[in-house]
Write an enzyme that holds these catalytic residues in place. Structure first.
Site, short mmCIF file in Angstrom:
data_model
loop_
_atom_site.label_atom_id
_atom_site.label_comp_id
_atom_site.label_asym_id
_atom_site.label_seq_id
_atom_site.Cartn_x
_atom_site.Cartn_y
_atom_site.Cartn_z
CG ASP A 223 13.30 -44.69 -1.19
OD1 ASP A 223 14.03 -45.50 -0.57
OD2 ASP A 223 13.61 -43.49 -1.35
CG ASN B 111 20.35 -49.70 -4.11
OD1 ASN B 111 19.31 -49.95 -4.74
ND2 ASN B 111 20.45 -48.60 -3.35
#
Ligand code: IPE
Ligand code: IPE
Ligand code: MG
Length: 248
Positions: free
Chosen positions: A22, A70
């Site tokens: 991330d 996502n």
């Protein structure tokens, strides 16, 4: 200064390490660049981490590359990510073979764009005989989806008379998940300073040690990875027992 790698106890390595990669977007922003620039630079960290894990002797490395959530990002970013995946897979398969690393995937990969799916399948097929380490990419993955699918599969087996509800135990359930046959991750790393799981391996991390690094993924290097393992090796894993009951 003693180097980090030599501080790792090779006898007590986690067999399986999972990483929530991330911080690509924030890294790019810091550099005054579009988010996609961060994703591109994240590939270096993937390479470094994979190499470090294989060199140490980790058996499974699972990387969260794209979640089912996502898809909700701007189309431009999703498309760029899917293209980057094709490009990276095609380019890196040779290196995986050279290093005897097998590629696998978890997630609803059939719903990836056709070209991404093909590149992934090819990578899996071309590395299937490698045995030093398994690199698992979580793509179009979410843990709730995986658990739901497993439940559906088991329900179908019950309906077909192949399975009795009384026979459903942890092992049977584990085997119905995408990660069937893999040991549960002992260590879960998340970069970028976010302290959450984001729908990743909920069943499998029931007893994992969690390690949160403030480093944005494109800056993540072998030394950061070693540091996470060293931290892991200093923890006491009690599994419900008390300290005094643990042998050594
Ligand atoms: C992780 O970085 C990569 C993917 C989720 C594909 P992000 O893109 O989430 O970066 P941040 O969290 O916005 O900084
Ligand atoms: C989790 O990161 C998914 C991946 C690393 C692929 P996100 O950046 O998408 O997670 P949230 O939205 O911040 O929880
Ligand atoms: Mg993020």
């Amino acid at each position: 200064m003693m180097d980090l790698k030599s501080q790792i106890n090779i006898e007590k390595l986690p067999r399986h390490i999972a990483i929530i990669m991330d911080g690509n977007g924030r890294w790019a922003k810091q550099h005054g660049k579009p988010r996609v620039f961060g994703h591109r630079n994240g590939v270096t960290a993937v390479r470094e981490t994979t190499e470090a894990a294989a060199e140490l002797g980790v058996e499974y490395l699972t990387l969260y590359a794209f979640s089912t959530e996502n898809w909700n990002r701007p189309k431009l970013e999703v498309n760029a990510l899917m293209r980057l995946l094709v490009e990276t897979l095609n380019k890196e398969v040779e290196t995986l073979n050279k290093n005897d690393i097998r590629l696998q995937a978890i997630g609803d990969i059939r719903k990836l764009p056709e070209r991404t799916y093909q590149a992934l399948q090819q990578g899996i097929e071309r590395t299937k005989d490698n045995s030093r380490m398994t690199l698992v990419l979580a793509l179009n993955y979410s843990s709730k989806w995986e658990i739901m699918e497993a439940s559906r599969r088991l329900a179908q087996q019950v309906q077909a008379g192949e399975l009795s509800p009384a026979d459903i135990n942890e092992q049977v359930f584990s085997n119905a998940l995408n990660t069937s046959g893999m040991p549960d991750p002992e260590l879960l790393i998340r970069t970028s300073g976010e302290n959450r799981i984001s729908n990743f391996l909920l069943w499998q991390i029931a007893y994992a040690e969690l390690y949160f690094s403030p480093v944005f993924w494109p800056d993540f290097r072998k030394e950061h990875f070693y540091q996470a393992i060293i931290d892991f090796q200093h923890r006491e894993r009690r599994f419900g027992k008390i300290s005094e009951q643990l042998v050594q």
